[in-house]
Design a protein around this motif. Structure first.
Motif, PDB file in Angstrom:
ATOM      1  N   LYS A   1    -122.949 -19.322 -24.376  1.00  0.00           N
ATOM      2  CA  LYS A   1    -123.658 -18.798 -23.210  1.00  0.00           C
ATOM      3  C   LYS A   1    -122.682 -18.039 -22.325  1.00  0.00           C
ATOM      4  O   LYS A   1    -121.464 -18.108 -22.520  1.00  0.00           O
ATOM      5  N   ASP A   2    -123.213 -17.302 -21.377  1.00  0.00           N
ATOM      6  CA  ASP A   2    -122.346 -16.497 -20.520  1.00  0.00           C
ATOM      7  C   ASP A   2    -122.904 -16.443 -19.114  1.00  0.00           C
ATOM      8  O   ASP A   2    -124.094 -16.668 -18.888  1.00  0.00           O
ATOM      9  N   GLN A   3    -122.031 -16.131 -18.169  1.00  0.00           N
ATOM     10  CA  GLN A   3    -122.440 -15.893 -16.792  1.00  0.00           C
ATOM     11  C   GLN A   3    -121.399 -15.017 -16.107  1.00  0.00           C
ATOM     12  O   GLN A   3    -120.246 -14.940 -16.538  1.00  0.00           O
ATOM     13  N   LEU A   4    -121.823 -14.350 -15.060  1.00  0.00           N
ATOM     14  CA  LEU A   4    -120.915 -13.518 -14.282  1.00  0.00           C
ATOM     15  C   LEU A   4    -119.880 -14.408 -13.606  1.00  0.00           C
ATOM     16  O   LEU A   4    -120.201 -15.496 -13.121  1.00  0.00           O
ATOM     17  N   ASN A   5    -118.623 -13.956 -13.586  1.00  0.00           N
ATOM     18  CA  ASN A   5    -117.568 -14.784 -13.001  1.00  0.00           C
ATOM     19  C   ASN A   5    -117.802 -15.013 -11.504  1.00  0.00           C
ATOM     20  O   ASN A   5    -118.473 -14.227 -10.835  1.00  0.00           O
ATOM     21  N   SER A   6    -117.246 -16.085 -10.987  1.00  0.00           N
ATOM     22  CA  SER A   6    -117.541 -16.538  -9.620  1.00  0.00           C
ATOM     23  C   SER A   6    -117.081 -15.548  -8.554  1.00  0.00           C
ATOM     24  O   SER A   6    -117.756 -15.369  -7.532  1.00  0.00           O
ATOM     25  N   PHE A   7    -115.946 -14.879  -8.765  1.00  0.00           N
ATOM     26  CA  PHE A   7    -115.484 -13.906  -7.768  1.00  0.00           C
ATOM     27  C   PHE A   7    -116.422 -12.708  -7.704  1.00  0.00           C
ATOM     28  O   PHE A   7    -116.722 -12.199  -6.617  1.00  0.00           O
ATOM     29  N   ALA A   8    -116.906 -12.252  -8.851  1.00  0.00           N
ATOM     30  CA  ALA A   8    -117.834 -11.120  -8.875  1.00  0.00           C
ATOM     31  C   ALA A   8    -119.143 -11.477  -8.181  1.00  0.00           C
ATOM     32  O   ALA A   8    -119.732 -10.644  -7.480  1.00  0.00           O
ATOM     33  N   ARG A   9    -119.612 -12.718  -8.352  1.00  0.00           N
ATOM     34  CA  ARG A   9    -120.843 -13.143  -7.681  1.00  0.00           C
ATOM     35  C   ARG A   9    -120.658 -13.130  -6.163  1.00  0.00           C
ATOM     36  O   ARG A   9    -121.556 -12.729  -5.420  1.00  0.00           O
ATOM     37  N   PHE A  10    -119.484 -13.552  -5.714  1.00  0.00           N
ATOM     38  CA  PHE A  10    -119.187 -13.520  -4.283  1.00  0.00           C
ATOM     39  C   PHE A  10    -119.087 -12.079  -3.783  1.00  0.00           C
ATOM     40  O   PHE A  10    -119.592 -11.735  -2.709  1.00  0.00           O
ATOM     41  N   PHE A  11    -118.461 -11.225  -4.585  1.00  0.00           N
ATOM     42  CA  PHE A  11    -118.251  -9.825  -4.199  1.00  0.00           C
ATOM     43  C   PHE A  11    -119.569  -9.065  -4.104  1.00  0.00           C
ATOM     44  O   PHE A  11    -119.683  -8.109  -3.325  1.00  0.00           O
ATOM     45  N   GLN A  12    -120.565  -9.482  -4.886  1.00  0.00           N
ATOM     46  CA  GLN A  12    -121.876  -8.839  -4.831  1.00  0.00           C
ATOM     47  C   GLN A  12    -122.456  -8.853  -3.418  1.00  0.00           C
ATOM     48  O   GLN A  12    -123.169  -7.927  -3.027  1.00  0.00           O
ATOM     49  N   PHE A  13    -122.165  -9.899  -2.676  1.00  0.00           N
ATOM     50  CA  PHE A  13    -122.691 -10.022  -1.318  1.00  0.00           C
ATOM     51  C   PHE A  13    -121.680  -9.580  -0.264  1.00  0.00           C
ATOM     52  O   PHE A  13    -122.055  -9.059   0.783  1.00  0.00           O
ATOM     53  N   LEU A  14    -120.391  -9.761  -0.548  1.00  0.00           N
ATOM     54  CA  LEU A  14    -119.364  -9.390   0.419  1.00  0.00           C
ATOM     55  C   LEU A  14    -119.271  -7.881   0.593  1.00  0.00           C
ATOM     56  O   LEU A  14    -119.157  -7.382   1.721  1.00  0.00           O
ATOM     57  N   PHE A  15    -119.319  -7.139  -0.512  1.00  0.00           N
ATOM     58  CA  PHE A  15    -119.117  -5.691  -0.449  1.00  0.00           C
ATOM     59  C   PHE A  15    -120.149  -4.986   0.429  1.00  0.00           C
ATOM     60  O   PHE A  15    -119.781  -4.268   1.364  1.00  0.00           O
ATOM     61  N   PRO A  16    -121.452  -5.151   0.167  1.00  0.00           N
ATOM     62  CA  PRO A  16    -122.413  -4.436   1.024  1.00  0.00           C
ATOM     63  C   PRO A  16    -122.382  -4.899   2.469  1.00  0.00           C
ATOM     64  O   PRO A  16    -122.573  -4.095   3.386  1.00  0.00           O
ATOM     65  N   LEU A  17    -122.135  -6.190   2.688  1.00  0.00           N
ATOM     66  CA  LEU A  17    -122.116  -6.703   4.053  1.00  0.00           C
ATOM     67  C   LEU A  17    -120.983  -6.092   4.860  1.00  0.00           C
ATOM     68  O   LEU A  17    -121.152  -5.739   6.033  1.00  0.00           O
ATOM     69  N   SER A  18    -119.814  -5.931   4.228  1.00  0.00           N
ATOM     70  CA  SER A  18    -118.661  -5.391   4.944  1.00  0.00           C
ATOM     71  C   SER A  18    -118.658  -3.862   4.965  1.00  0.00           C
ATOM     72  O   SER A  18    -118.372  -3.246   5.989  1.00  0.00           O
ATOM     73  N   PHE A  19    -119.001  -3.253   3.827  1.00  0.00           N
ATOM     74  CA  PHE A  19    -118.871  -1.805   3.718  1.00  0.00           C
ATOM     75  C   PHE A  19    -119.993  -1.068   4.431  1.00  0.00           C
ATOM     76  O   PHE A  19    -119.787   0.019   4.979  1.00  0.00           O
ATOM     77  N   PHE A  20    -121.189  -1.653   4.427  1.00  0.00           N
ATOM     78  CA  PHE A  20    -122.327  -0.981   5.048  1.00  0.00           C
ATOM     79  C   PHE A  20    -122.715  -1.610   6.383  1.00  0.00           C
ATOM     80  O   PHE A  20    -123.834  -1.421   6.864  1.00  0.00           O
ATOM     81  N   PHE A  21    -121.777  -2.336   6.974  1.00  0.00           N
ATOM     82  CA  PHE A  21    -122.024  -2.913   8.296  1.00  0.00           C
ATOM     83  C   PHE A  21    -122.356  -1.851   9.342  1.00  0.00           C
ATOM     84  O   PHE A  21    -123.160  -2.112  10.250  1.00  0.00           O
TER      85      PHE A  21
ATOM     86  N   HIS B   1    -110.136 -16.067 -10.931  1.00  0.00           N
ATOM     87  CA  HIS B   1    -110.858 -14.813 -11.170  1.00  0.00           C
ATOM     88  C   HIS B   1    -110.482 -13.760 -10.126  1.00  0.00           C
ATOM     89  O   HIS B   1    -110.438 -12.567 -10.435  1.00  0.00           O
ATOM     90  N   LEU B   2    -110.205 -14.196  -8.918  1.00  0.00           N
ATOM     91  CA  LEU B   2    -109.724 -13.274  -7.888  1.00  0.00           C
ATOM     92  C   LEU B   2    -108.392 -12.665  -8.305  1.00  0.00           C
ATOM     93  O   LEU B   2    -108.194 -11.442  -8.240  1.00  0.00           O
ATOM     94  N   VAL B   3    -107.473 -13.506  -8.759  1.00  0.00           N
ATOM     95  CA  VAL B   3    -106.156 -13.030  -9.204  1.00  0.00           C
ATOM     96  C   VAL B   3    -106.297 -12.120 -10.420  1.00  0.00           C
ATOM     97  O   VAL B   3    -105.672 -11.054 -10.500  1.00  0.00           O
ATOM     98  N   CYS B   4    -107.139 -12.528 -11.359  1.00  0.00           N
ATOM     99  CA  CYS B   4    -107.350 -11.734 -12.576  1.00  0.00           C
ATOM    100  C   CYS B   4    -107.903 -10.350 -12.244  1.00  0.00           C
ATOM    101  O   CYS B   4    -107.511  -9.351 -12.850  1.00  0.00           O
TER     102      CYS B   4
END
Length: 223
Positions: A73-93, A23-26
């Motif tokens: 059934k469906d779910q958000l892909n694993s990279f997007a779930r990780f990015f949900q927490f990585l982005f604010p932590l890094s960008f708004f540090f 999913h990261l590569v995609c």
């Protein structure tokens, strides 16, 4: 007319395993192809679109012993779930670091509150993009194999339409909307005059996109 495993398998253009790395590569390739993982009684497919960006869903189609579709059934892909927490932590540090610079209680609480809200807003925004697109994308998949929504029985689709006027959503908006207004005023009259453009502009952009997407979800016509 039953949806068969072979019908869903026709959608898959590139075979890949449903993994964080793929999913990261995609997400970075942006080739907008339909990827899929084919198992014995299950097929997972996903497709990145220009609207969803990296926040695309992964659909799981489950089949019985006769290869008839029994559940989706469906779910958000694993990279997007990780990015949900990585982005604010890094960008708004910088908000966290500012909270401890020239420490005052007022400054500390304002920066921590802004950081927590922006983290929450990023999460809500990604969820809204995912929710907004997942039904349309699923319908698009079915149309590609010659089926329409009316031809599928409702018990095969795992997921209910969400009520935008539920008590929980109203309570959430009673908190988020005033806070959005406060952040807009804080960004325009507090951060920009002090030269904190690096934080203020992304903050205003996220707040604006969140409000726009939420209002779009509220007032979109029911299909």
């Amino acid at each position: 007319m039953e949806v068969k495993k072979s019908d869903i398998q026709k959608l898959v253009k590139v075979k890949k395993v449903d993994s964080f790395w793929n999913h990261l590569v995609c997400s970075f390739k942006k080739d907008y192809k339909i990827y899929g993982e084919v198992q014995k009684n299950k097929i997972k497919i996903w497709e990145m679109s220009s609207f969803t960006g990296i926040f695309y869903p992964v659909y799981t189609f489950e089949f019985n012993s006769e290869n008839d579709l029994v559940k989706t059934k469906d779910q958000l892909n694993s990279f997007a779930r990780f990015f949900q927490f990585l982005f604010p932590l890094s960008f708004f540090f910088p908000l966290l670091s500012n909270a401890f610079t020239d420490f005052t209680i007022k400054r500390f609480l304002a920066n921590i509150a802004a950081f927590l809200f922006l983290t929450f807003a990023c999460h809500l925004l990604s969820r809204k993009i995912y929710r907004f697109e997942k039904k349309e994308q699923l319908n698009s998949f079915y149309k590609k194999i010659g089926f329409t929504v009316e031809e599928k029985t409702c018990d095969k689709i795992d997921g209910k339409s969400e009520n935008e006027w539920s008590s929980s959503k109203i309570l959430t908006r009673l908190f988020t909307y005033p806070f959005c207004l406060a952040l807009i005023l804080f960004g325009i009259f507090g951060m920009i005059p002090d030269g904190n453009f690096f934080i203020a502009i992304p903050m205003l952009a996220i707040v604006g996109v969140y409000l726009y997407s939420d209002l779009t979800m509220i007032f979109r016509p029911n299909k």
